[in-house]
Design an enzyme around this catalytic site. Structure first.
Site, PDB file in Angstrom:
ATOM      1  N   ILE A 107     -15.342 -24.707 -10.619  1.00  0.00           N
ATOM      2  CA  ILE A 107     -13.883 -24.716 -10.589  1.00  0.00           C
ATOM      3  C   ILE A 107     -13.320 -23.320 -10.834  1.00  0.00           C
ATOM      4  O   ILE A 107     -12.311 -22.932 -10.238  1.00  0.00           O
ATOM      5  CB  ILE A 107     -13.299 -25.747 -11.585  1.00  0.00           C
ATOM      6  CG1 ILE A 107     -11.794 -25.883 -11.387  1.00  0.00           C
ATOM      7  CG2 ILE A 107     -13.642 -25.391 -13.028  1.00  0.00           C
ATOM      8  CD1 ILE A 107     -11.377 -26.308  -9.995  1.00  0.00           C
ATOM      9  N   GLU A 184     -11.137 -32.679 -14.288  1.00  0.00           N
ATOM     10  CA  GLU A 184     -11.605 -33.269 -15.545  1.00  0.00           C
ATOM     11  C   GLU A 184     -13.069 -32.935 -15.791  1.00  0.00           C
ATOM     12  O   GLU A 184     -13.785 -32.536 -14.889  1.00  0.00           O
ATOM     13  CB  GLU A 184     -11.416 -34.789 -15.537  1.00  0.00           C
ATOM     14  CG  GLU A 184     -11.766 -35.500 -14.232  1.00  0.00           C
ATOM     15  CD  GLU A 184     -13.195 -35.394 -13.800  1.00  0.00           C
ATOM     16  OE1 GLU A 184     -14.088 -35.479 -14.679  1.00  0.00           O
ATOM     17  OE2 GLU A 184     -13.455 -35.211 -12.596  1.00  0.00           O
ATOM     18  N   GLY A 326     -16.339 -33.363  -9.569  1.00  0.00           N
ATOM     19  CA  GLY A 326     -15.195 -33.383 -10.470  1.00  0.00           C
ATOM     20  C   GLY A 326     -14.699 -31.976 -10.726  1.00  0.00           C
ATOM     21  O   GLY A 326     -14.741 -31.112  -9.849  1.00  0.00           O
ATOM     22  N   GLU A 327     -14.192 -31.762 -11.937  1.00  0.00           N
ATOM     23  CA  GLU A 327     -13.680 -30.461 -12.396  1.00  0.00           C
ATOM     24  C   GLU A 327     -12.368 -30.056 -11.734  1.00  0.00           C
ATOM     25  O   GLU A 327     -11.744 -29.086 -12.151  1.00  0.00           O
ATOM     26  CB  GLU A 327     -14.702 -29.326 -12.176  1.00  0.00           C
ATOM     27  CG  GLU A 327     -16.033 -29.504 -12.852  1.00  0.00           C
ATOM     28  CD  GLU A 327     -16.977 -28.330 -12.599  1.00  0.00           C
ATOM     29  OE1 GLU A 327     -16.548 -27.311 -12.003  1.00  0.00           O
ATOM     30  OE2 GLU A 327     -18.155 -28.432 -12.994  1.00  0.00           O
ATOM     31  N   GLY A 328     -11.946 -30.753 -10.681  1.00  0.00           N
ATOM     32  CA  GLY A 328     -10.811 -30.307  -9.883  1.00  0.00           C
ATOM     33  C   GLY A 328     -11.229 -29.510  -8.668  1.00  0.00           C
ATOM     34  O   GLY A 328     -10.384 -28.915  -7.987  1.00  0.00           O
TER      35      GLY A 328
END
Length: 360
Positions: A107, A184, A326-328
């Site tokens: 990210i 997240e 995830g992580e954005g």
């Protein structure tokens, strides 16, 4: 603090100027619809920004803007992770939060590439990271309860998380930001998201649960069983979206939900990432249906329940890359497409400007 202590007043976007906005899009030097989903995205952004500026006429003269785009990554740990429902132990949540703060995660790389400002929020990992700059403390606890044994948190904690999220969004809004994206980090949070999905959409658990970041078949069976136990345990308590969060959610999912609601309340664009973030969006739409007008869905992830959630929300994601991190990350990768929609709307010549015969 009661369950109804934090509420949001979200205005629907105005669609009264749609014909003029659509006319501006259609009269660009291209066949109508030739830019595909970028055109519907431009229409959505124009609606939001016209609503925000309270313009009552001449939307064809509106200049769309993306100002200070900000990526907020919410982190929290989950009690259910102790049962081995993920490929990694809970300690990895903390380690990845440190990695975010040091700039070494996917990210971070993508945010630097596309121009997102990144903030990392500790919503309640097991052990806080100390002595490292760049981590915002919005802790609601040291990990949630194990949802197959007890509620994830109290209803009062949901409201506390919403209030924290509203303050966070307000800070960015006051600084001029008009687009936020959400990512997240939380080992075990695909279990919480799948449980939320099953509860709200009234689906069988098997239709909601996937392999997360890559669990094997044995772990998948355990994950299915534990989520089924959680839904059975809390069945009588699942009376509304906040109670779903309290019984089944995660601290990071609560704060993402609150941040989506707060951003929509401030008429900001919201970029939704993958499976976990879409579960938060699912709850947000149950709380305040008008929030849907402000949501841009970045991508369809490789998690098998994500497609169903997107369909339920009548969302057409911008990308489908098989992501499952995830992580954005998906939201970050979508920003250039969002900017492209803004740029063609603002900068492309019309047929009359270019002296070209219109294409019907």
């Amino acid at each position: 603090m009661s369950q109804s202590a934090v509420s949001f007043q979200i205005s629907p976007v105005s669609k009264t100027q749609d014909p003029l906005i659509q006319q501006k899009i259609d009269l660009k030097t291209k066949p109508p619809g030739a830019l595909g989903q970028l055109e519907s995205l431009a229409l959505q952004i124009a609606r939001v920004q016209a609503t925000d500026s309270q313009q009552t006429d001449q939307p064809q003269n509106t200049v769309l803007k993306i100002v200070q785009p900000t990526m907020l990554v919410f982190a929290g740990d989950h009690g259910i992770a102790a049962e081995g429902v993920s490929i990694a132990p809970s300690e990895v949540t903390r380690q990845m939060v440190q990695n975010f703060a040091h700039g070494g995660a996917a990210i971070n790389v993508f945010c630097r590439q596309v121009g997102f400002t990144l903030e990392v929020i500790d919503c309640g990992i097991l052990t806080p990271v100390e002595g490292v700059e760049g981590i915002i403390d919005q802790r609601l606890g040291a990990g949630t309860g194990a949802i197959h044994l007890e509620p994830a948190m109290a209803l009062e904690t949901v409201d506390k998380g919403f209030a924290m999220a509203r303050d966070l969004i307000e800070r960015h809004h006051q600084a001029g930001c008009n687009l936020v994206a959400f990512g997240e980090m939380g080992i075990g949070n695909t279990s919480a998201a799948a449980a939320i999905m099953a509860a709200i959409m009234q689906l069988d658990v098997i239709d909601c649960v996937g392999r997360g970041t890559g669990i094997n078949s044995e772990t998948l069976e355990r994950k299915l069983m534990l989520i089924e136990l959680a839904l059975l345990l809390h069945q009588s308590a699942l009376t509304g979206p906040k109670s779903v969060l309290a019984c089944l959610g995660g601290f990071e999912i609560v704060q993402m939900t609150g941040a989506m609601l707060a951003a929509a309340e401030r008429k900001m664009l919201v970029v939704v990432d993958g499976f976990i973030a879409t579960a938060a969006a699912l709850v947000a739409v149950q709380i305040a249906p008008n929030v849907r007008d402000y949501l841009i869905f970045a991508h369809q992830s490789d998690e098998q329940g994500h497609k169903r959630m997107l369909e339920f929300l009548q969302a057409k994601p911008l990308l489908s890359l098989g992501l499952r991190l995830g992580e954005g990350t998906g939201a970050a990768l979508a920003l250039p497409l969002i900017q492209a929609s803004v740029n063609f709307y603002n900068q492309m010549a019309s047929f009359s400007d270019a002296g070209i015969e219109a294409v019907v």
